[in-house]
Design an enzyme around this catalytic site. Sequence first.
Site, PDB file in Angstrom:
ATOM      1  N   PRO A 248       0.758  -1.171  -0.033  1.00  0.00           N
ATOM      2  CA  PRO A 248       0.043  -0.128  -0.066  1.00  0.00           C
ATOM      3  C   PRO A 248       0.847   1.161  -0.021  1.00  0.00           C
ATOM      4  O   PRO A 248       1.363   1.736   1.126  1.00  0.00           O
ATOM      5  CB  PRO A 248      -0.728  -0.123   1.431  1.00  0.00           C
ATOM      6  CG  PRO A 248      -0.005  -1.166   2.126  1.00  0.00           C
ATOM      7  CD  PRO A 248       1.021  -1.820   1.376  1.00  0.00           C
ATOM      8  N   ASP A 422       5.932   2.711   2.225  1.00  0.00           N
ATOM      9  CA  ASP A 422       4.901   1.752   2.337  1.00  0.00           C
ATOM     10  C   ASP A 422       4.071   2.137   3.729  1.00  0.00           C
ATOM     11  O   ASP A 422       4.699   1.913   4.823  1.00  0.00           O
ATOM     12  CB  ASP A 422       5.815   0.420   2.781  1.00  0.00           C
ATOM     13  CG  ASP A 422       4.941  -1.019   2.999  1.00  0.00           C
ATOM     14  OD1 ASP A 422       3.718  -0.699   3.388  1.00  0.00           O
ATOM     15  OD2 ASP A 422       5.470  -2.039   2.661  1.00  0.00           O
ATOM     16  N   HIS A 423       2.807   2.417   3.621  1.00  0.00           N
ATOM     17  CA  HIS A 423       1.741   2.627   4.581  1.00  0.00           C
ATOM     18  C   HIS A 423       1.595   1.566   5.719  1.00  0.00           C
ATOM     19  O   HIS A 423       1.225   1.823   6.675  1.00  0.00           O
ATOM     20  CB  HIS A 423       0.477   3.102   3.892  1.00  0.00           C
ATOM     21  CG  HIS A 423      -0.289   4.180   4.476  1.00  0.00           C
ATOM     22  ND1 HIS A 423      -0.100   4.380   5.928  1.00  0.00           N
ATOM     23  CD2 HIS A 423      -0.947   5.261   4.045  1.00  0.00           C
ATOM     24  CE1 HIS A 423      -0.705   5.609   6.337  1.00  0.00           C
ATOM     25  NE2 HIS A 423      -1.246   5.904   5.233  1.00  0.00           N
ATOM     26  N   ARG A 424       2.047   0.326   5.523  1.00  0.00           N
ATOM     27  CA  ARG A 424       2.041  -0.665   6.485  1.00  0.00           C
ATOM     28  C   ARG A 424       3.128  -0.507   7.700  1.00  0.00           C
ATOM     29  O   ARG A 424       2.746  -0.838   8.890  1.00  0.00           O
ATOM     30  CB  ARG A 424       2.068  -2.057   5.949  1.00  0.00           C
ATOM     31  CG  ARG A 424       1.355  -2.448   5.022  1.00  0.00           C
ATOM     32  CD  ARG A 424       1.503  -3.801   4.270  1.00  0.00           C
ATOM     33  NE  ARG A 424       2.821  -3.683   3.474  1.00  0.00           N
ATOM     34  CZ  ARG A 424       3.380  -4.694   2.892  1.00  0.00           C
ATOM     35  NH1 ARG A 424       2.814  -5.974   3.019  1.00  0.00           N
ATOM     36  NH2 ARG A 424       4.545  -4.634   2.215  1.00  0.00           N
TER      37      ARG A 424
END
Length: 450
Positions: A248, A422-424
């Site tokens: 994401p 990376d939005h994680r």
Amino acid sequence: MALMDIQVPDIGDFDEVGVIELLVKAGDTVKAEQSLITVESDKASMEIPSSHAGVVKELRVQVGDKVKQGSVVLVLDAAGAPARDSEQKTAPAPVEQAPEAIKTEAPAVVAAPAAATPAPVVAAAAVAEPAHQPGTPTGGLPHASPSVRKFARELGVPLAEVQGSGPKGRISHEDVQAFTQRVMTGSVQTKAQAAKAPAGGGGTGVGLDLLPWPKVDFSKFGPVERKELGRIKKISGANLTRNAVVIPAVTNHDDADITDLEAFRVQLNKENEKSGIKVTMLAFLIKACVAALKKFPDFNSSLDGDSLVYKQYFHIGFAADTPNGLVVPVLKDADKKGIFQISQEMSELAKKARDGKLGPADMSGACFTISSLGGIGGRYFTPIINAPEVAILGVCKSQMEPVWDGKQFVPRLMLPLSLTWDHRVIDGAAAARFNVYLGQILADYRRILL
Ligand code: CAO
């Protein structure tokens, strides 16, 4: 024991049809007119009912088999079962027909069974009536009309998991639609999805149910030439696709004022003309990124299951455009090297890349990647993260811009930065802080010492 073969009755216009569903199994008790199998032609699907009541001894067909009038569906032990009313003849129940099929005759009415097919008798024109009446469960099958069952089959909906809202739990079209909507919005999981979901709960398991790739005959529109993708493109393509689909990723764009830094770089290169080492803006960017990675260690980590692995080293990859395609050589231990050494090593790695001589060791171990299009042009772009790294910095061509200094517009050399993360692992605020910090260092390189 009165064993009898239950055969496919006259199915009208259809010569051979495929079995798409078995509705009973050996040992099941069936009633006369209960549906046994569903068959499908290219135009319609229909259920084949039993001509007699009894106990299923042996199924003679499987999903995928082709059957026609007279094919034995199963062997039934009809002993003791009440004989079917000979007047109440059994017809295959159409599930759904394409418009062309509707225009054709419905399955023919046959008054008497053919000699070779004594048991079932076909009667009555095709009607859209369900084979099972509400409240008459058939071997554990959910209560639903054939058309609802076909609808569910087409959507891949497990009908047994759908709560029917009709009398005695009968499942309607609307029930299937509502169930599908709940699955798609994630408020409900099918049993299959739940079984596939990772431990700890995450994920709906909906998956990427993509359309097939469009197949176009381009030669219809003009002359074409076909060339096989090169080895590097094939390998990087597969990696890029995985990274683009799985991560994401979000990109923050910003500008850094590099007016003073560029002047310093030009001056350094003048002073060191004889050394043969050209100091590049990318070398300064690598050093600046190391400082930002030290300040924001999440950017120097990798996801491993539910953990983050924080690296204590600073190896920076940089994308290099080569005649064979994109490669990413890695400059190791950038924190321990000065600008001259970084510039020299980068130029050696870039040459090796262009000559196709990079070994696996030259391209592994990166913590963070910089992709610079500054020598070419453009304003901003959205680079794809090089997994298992968690961020990548895209750099475009710097240009003079009028910048407001609080009193007036002054000409400043502005460098466009695009940070994909990376939005994680990283939040938007952290990404904005990373970019701001990077901009501060590039605007005043003395800050790297702080
Ligand atoms: N703004 C303005 N000018 C820039 C610049 C920037 N951000 N970055 C470099 N330049 C200038 C350089 O100063 C140099 O100018 P001079 O020839 O006058 O000195 C010129 O552009 C060429 O630089 P370069 O690109 O050869 O050198 P580099 O150190 O900047 O980059 C390398 C080296 C290997 C990264 C580069 O050659 C390259 O391959 N870039 C493409 C990377 C790429 O393909 N990224 C996309 C990946 S996604 O598909």
